[in-house]
Design a protein around this motif. Sequence first.
Motif, PDB file in Angstrom:
ATOM      1  N   UNK A 181       0.818  -1.208   0.000  1.00  0.00           N
ATOM      2  CA  UNK A 181       0.000   0.000   0.000  1.00  0.00           C
ATOM      3  C   UNK A 181       0.856   1.266   0.000  1.00  0.00           C
ATOM      4  N   UNK A 182       2.060   1.192   0.532  1.00  0.00           N
ATOM      5  CA  UNK A 182       2.941   2.357   0.534  1.00  0.00           C
ATOM      6  C   UNK A 182       3.300   2.763  -0.891  1.00  0.00           C
ATOM      7  N   UNK A 183       3.610   1.799  -1.719  1.00  0.00           N
ATOM      8  CA  UNK A 183       3.921   2.101  -3.123  1.00  0.00           C
ATOM      9  C   UNK A 183       2.694   2.650  -3.838  1.00  0.00           C
ATOM     10  N   UNK A 184       1.522   2.129  -3.486  1.00  0.00           N
ATOM     11  CA  UNK A 184       0.296   2.628  -4.103  1.00  0.00           C
ATOM     12  C   UNK A 184       0.061   4.082  -3.705  1.00  0.00           C
ATOM     13  N   UNK A 185       0.315   4.415  -2.452  1.00  0.00           N
ATOM     14  CA  UNK A 185       0.188   5.802  -2.012  1.00  0.00           C
ATOM     15  C   UNK A 185       1.094   6.715  -2.831  1.00  0.00           C
ATOM     16  N   UNK A 186       2.317   6.267  -3.076  1.00  0.00           N
ATOM     17  CA  UNK A 186       3.267   7.076  -3.839  1.00  0.00           C
ATOM     18  C   UNK A 186       2.796   7.262  -5.272  1.00  0.00           C
ATOM     19  N   UNK A 187       2.213   6.235  -5.846  1.00  0.00           N
ATOM     20  CA  UNK A 187       1.695   6.341  -7.214  1.00  0.00           C
ATOM     21  C   UNK A 187       0.517   7.320  -7.290  1.00  0.00           C
ATOM     22  N   UNK A 188      -0.346   7.256  -6.292  1.00  0.00           N
ATOM     23  CA  UNK A 188      -1.558   8.066  -6.313  1.00  0.00           C
ATOM     24  C   UNK A 188      -1.315   9.531  -5.970  1.00  0.00           C
ATOM     25  N   UNK A 189      -0.257   9.790  -5.212  1.00  0.00           N
ATOM     26  CA  UNK A 189       0.008  11.157  -4.775  1.00  0.00           C
ATOM     27  C   UNK A 189       0.391  12.033  -5.960  1.00  0.00           C
ATOM     28  N   UNK A 244      -0.211  -1.835 -10.199  1.00  0.00           N
ATOM     29  CA  UNK A 244      -0.636  -3.228 -10.343  1.00  0.00           C
ATOM     30  C   UNK A 244       0.300  -4.006 -11.268  1.00  0.00           C
ATOM     31  N   UNK A 245       0.626  -3.422 -12.417  1.00  0.00           N
ATOM     32  CA  UNK A 245       1.430  -4.123 -13.417  1.00  0.00           C
ATOM     33  C   UNK A 245       2.928  -4.052 -13.134  1.00  0.00           C
ATOM     34  N   UNK A 246       3.422  -2.839 -12.874  1.00  0.00           N
ATOM     35  CA  UNK A 246       4.869  -2.631 -12.782  1.00  0.00           C
ATOM     36  C   UNK A 246       5.415  -2.881 -11.378  1.00  0.00           C
ATOM     37  N   UNK A 247       4.766  -2.295 -10.361  1.00  0.00           N
ATOM     38  CA  UNK A 247       5.294  -2.435  -9.008  1.00  0.00           C
ATOM     39  C   UNK A 247       5.027  -3.811  -8.419  1.00  0.00           C
ATOM     40  N   UNK A 248       3.835  -4.345  -8.660  1.00  0.00           N
ATOM     41  CA  UNK A 248       3.436  -5.608  -8.044  1.00  0.00           C
ATOM     42  C   UNK A 248       3.499  -6.796  -9.005  1.00  0.00           C
ATOM     43  N   UNK A 249       3.742  -6.537 -10.292  1.00  0.00           N
ATOM     44  CA  UNK A 249       3.875  -7.607 -11.311  1.00  0.00           C
ATOM     45  C   UNK A 249       2.680  -8.555 -11.304  1.00  0.00           C
ATOM     46  N   UNK A 250       1.487  -7.961 -11.187  1.00  0.00           N
ATOM     47  CA  UNK A 250       0.270  -8.759 -11.137  1.00  0.00           C
ATOM     48  C   UNK A 250      -0.295  -8.984 -12.540  1.00  0.00           C
ATOM     49  N   UNK A 251      -0.958 -10.108 -12.705  1.00  0.00           N
ATOM     50  CA  UNK A 251      -1.644 -10.416 -13.950  1.00  0.00           C
ATOM     51  C   UNK A 251      -3.156 -10.281 -13.735  1.00  0.00           C
ATOM     52  N   UNK A 252      -3.898 -10.396 -14.817  1.00  0.00           N
ATOM     53  CA  UNK A 252      -5.343 -10.268 -14.702  1.00  0.00           C
ATOM     54  C   UNK A 252      -5.774  -8.820 -14.642  1.00  0.00           C
ATOM     55  N   UNK A 253      -7.075  -8.597 -14.540  1.00  0.00           N
ATOM     56  CA  UNK A 253      -7.609  -7.246 -14.525  1.00  0.00           C
ATOM     57  C   UNK A 253      -7.282  -6.560 -13.211  1.00  0.00           C
ATOM     58  N   UNK A 254      -6.903  -5.287 -13.260  1.00  0.00           N
ATOM     59  CA  UNK A 254      -6.624  -4.545 -12.022  1.00  0.00           C
ATOM     60  C   UNK A 254      -7.911  -4.322 -11.229  1.00  0.00           C
TER      61      UNK A 254
END
Length: 290
Positions: A181-189, A244-254
């Motif tokens: 969630x910390x990385x997500x905060x940085x992306x959203x800010x 979702x794609x770059x930081x967490x390397x997740x597949x499937x729909x975000x």
Amino acid sequence: YLPSMNEVDIPQNQRWVHRFILNAQTEDVQTFNTILALVKGLAVYDYLFYSEFKGANPSLRRLVAYIDSPILCHALCMGTPEEERYARETMRLLQESGVSCQVLETTVSEIRGILRSLQNDWEGSIAQRGRHSYAYKMHQRGLGKEDVFELDGLLESRLSQLLNLRVVPSLKRDPRYTLDEKKLEERLADTEDVGVTSRVRHDVTAIATVLTGRKGMSVRTIEDSVCVFVTSSGHTIRSVSLWWRQDESQEGLPPIIHITDLANYAWLSSGKPSEIDSFQKQNLVATCAA
């Protein structure tokens, strides 16, 4: 979809495009219909992408959609008349398609914070925040500070009775599923943000609720998504998708989708594609008139 003009990163030439489309609607019907055909083509493309080219009759009846605050503000008469009609129409379409449209308690708190800010400095909000602010748009519609007070007091009832939405608590975070969630905060800010704003915290909570609801399941299609955060903010979608794609390397729909994309999918999966004309026209006009 066309990004709405109230996004700060829209270049000036995009605004001229919006004005050109609005002018074509009344002055050059042939050009406007050509543009509308292109938009419908994009809707079909998105439908095929989100359905992964599945067979006929996909169902959205198992999907929970958490609606973001800007969409709700527009539906509650805090935007232009075009934005209000489009927000209400899209949510109605989703509900008729079987989607369970819900509002997180944290989203209600965010809307109430916006209303309190307007109450505290109504005139300043109109003058300082420009023509794309809620205050300016409400003022243009003949609404005033007293209407903001009324909406604040009746917010939950307007959401449930006027928009047929259910207010629900956020799911308790499960760290097995919520990722970084910390990385997500940085992306959203935003680059000008100092620290983590209430808006960023709201979006992180919404994404955490979706991921907790999915319980680590990788989803390939909208109808299998379990739940999703529905917004109209291009910045939020880009930020979450990159995370979702770059930081967490997740597949499937975000865990996030634009309301126009979900509404397009609902229209085309309803078995009534011929009715998409009026819906896409509303979308196009509302976006350009924002």
